[in-house]
Write a protein that holds these residues in place. Structure first.
Motif, PDB file in Angstrom:
ATOM      1  N   THR A  72       0.823  -1.198   0.000  1.00 46.21           N
ATOM      2  CA  THR A  72       0.000   0.000   0.000  1.00 46.21           C
ATOM      3  C   THR A  72       0.864   1.257   0.000  1.00 46.21           C
ATOM      4  N   GLY A  73       0.197   2.399  -0.113  1.00 45.88           N
ATOM      5  CA  GLY A  73       0.836   3.668   0.174  1.00 45.88           C
ATOM      6  C   GLY A  73       1.163   3.761   1.648  1.00 45.88           C
ATOM      7  N   ASP A 155      -3.826  10.883 -16.845  1.00 46.39           N
ATOM      8  CA  ASP A 155      -3.750  11.361 -15.475  1.00 46.39           C
ATOM      9  C   ASP A 155      -4.158  10.227 -14.542  1.00 46.39           C
ATOM     10  N   ALA A 156      -3.727  10.309 -13.284  1.00 46.79           N
ATOM     11  CA  ALA A 156      -4.056   9.276 -12.302  1.00 46.79           C
ATOM     12  C   ALA A 156      -4.157   9.909 -10.926  1.00 46.79           C
ATOM     13  N   LEU A 157      -4.887   9.254 -10.033  1.00 46.98           N
ATOM     14  CA  LEU A 157      -4.973   9.723  -8.658  1.00 46.98           C
ATOM     15  C   LEU A 157      -3.616   9.563  -7.985  1.00 46.98           C
ATOM     16  N   GLN A 198       3.732   5.013  -9.126  1.00 49.60           N
ATOM     17  CA  GLN A 198       3.836   6.056  -8.113  1.00 49.60           C
ATOM     18  C   GLN A 198       2.459   6.604  -7.730  1.00 49.60           C
ATOM     19  N   TYR A 199       1.455   6.281  -8.505  1.00 54.15           N
ATOM     20  CA  TYR A 199       0.108   6.773  -8.248  1.00 54.15           C
ATOM     21  C   TYR A 199      -0.733   5.700  -7.560  1.00 54.15           C
ATOM     22  N   HIS A 200      -2.045   5.894  -7.495  1.00 52.92           N
ATOM     23  CA  HIS A 200      -2.916   5.054  -6.674  1.00 52.92           C
ATOM     24  C   HIS A 200      -4.077   4.455  -7.475  1.00 52.92           C
ATOM     25  N   PRO A 201      -3.853   3.364  -8.203  1.00 53.61           N
ATOM     26  CA  PRO A 201      -4.962   2.747  -8.942  1.00 53.61           C
ATOM     27  C   PRO A 201      -6.011   2.103  -8.035  1.00 53.61           C
TER      28      PRO A 201
END
Length: 288
Positions: A72-73, A155-157, A198-201
């Motif tokens: 997770t993050g 773009d991504a969250l 690096q983003y949050h799918p």
């Protein structure tokens, strides 16, 4: 066919976990579990917290019983030599040694990078908050199954303060943007394969809105917002889009498209990881 077994490794501190639950009702690992169960309803999912003191982190042999490990993050900074970071890196090294496919979002990518000998630092170009903009695949990424289905730019969250400075030997950059050169990567290390972004799918939009509010002071210090009212206004727009993802007016105001508003599109890397890496290894291990 044997059901897929997924292990989610959460590295929030107990304090950060409770703060997150107060704002969205779930820890980062619990959100990950919900997303994975939505993608593969029949999967057997388990949550562990290897960074915590006294936690029983599975060893190499136990990890081999899993079909996929998800990181997770996290608010941890892997360049800081703390007991929590050392425990998390030790766990990730065992994941590599187990040969079980692994995937990481945000700090998960950073943990895998550091565990395999790469370097992570504070983001030199400032924080990415809410959205990572104009991500593009590298030449290697354009042919890589992790990014299958992504357009030329997307773009991504995202919400992060650190970035990968240098991938380890065995690492391949798959995508980047103007803020972070490594937005997606593959790492092959000690018999294991990791895919990460690096983003949050895994996140829904309302959880990103809540993260903005939790980090309002940092965003103001970065010059991304003049005051808490500005942070709240942006978060409110994102929450409204979460409730009504087909609202074109809200998507226009936020400057996003279906790569962000559609859950299946947001999750494309997770889905690709499961289909192109987890399931083939599952079959090769004789579990199908």
């Amino acid at each position: 066919m044997t059901a897929l077994r997924f292990l989610v490794a959460e590295s929030e501190t107990p304090e950060d976990r409770e703060r997150r639950r107060e704002s969205v009702g779930r820890s980062s690992g619990e959100t990950y579990l919900d997303t994975l169960r939505a993608i593969v309803p029949e999967a057997v999912c388990e949550l562990v917290r290897p960074a915590e003191e006294g936690a029983a982190a599975p060893g190499v042999e136990a990890l081999r019983e899993q079909d996929g490990v998800f990181l997770t993050g996290s608010p941890l900074h892997v360049y800081e030599d703390t007991p929590e970071v050392r425990r998390q890196l030790r766990f990730m090294r065992d994941v590599f040694r187990s040969g079980t496919p692994s995937f990481g979002s945000c700090a998960g990518l950073q943990v895998a990078t550091a565990a395999a000998g790469g370097r992570v630092r504070e983001n030199r170009r400032g924080h990415e908050a809410a959205f990572a903009r104009r991500i593009t695949a590298t030449e290697a990424g354009r042919e890589h199954p992790l990014l299958a289905g992504r357009p030329a730019a997307w773009d991504a969250l995202a919400i992060h303060t650190d970035e990968v400075e240098r991938l380890p030997e065995g690492g391949t950059v798959l995508a980047g943007n103007g803020v972070s050169a490594v937005q997606a990567a593959e790492i092959r290390h000690e018999g294991g394969t990791f895919w990460g972004v690096q983003y949050h799918p895994e996140l829904p939009l309302d959880e990103v809105a809540a993260a903005l509010r939790r980090q309002a002071k940092d965003l103001m210090e970065q010059g991304l917002a003049r005051d808490e009212a500005a942070v709240d206004a942006q978060a409110s727009l994102i929450e409204a889009l979460h409730r009504e993802p087909e609202r074109r007016d809200l998507a226009w105001r936020l400057g996003v498209d279906r790569q962000v508003t559609c859950a299946a599109q947001r999750q494309v890397e997770l889905r690709n990881f499961i289909e192109h890496l987890v399931r083939p290894v599952h079959r090769a291990r004789g579990r199908a």
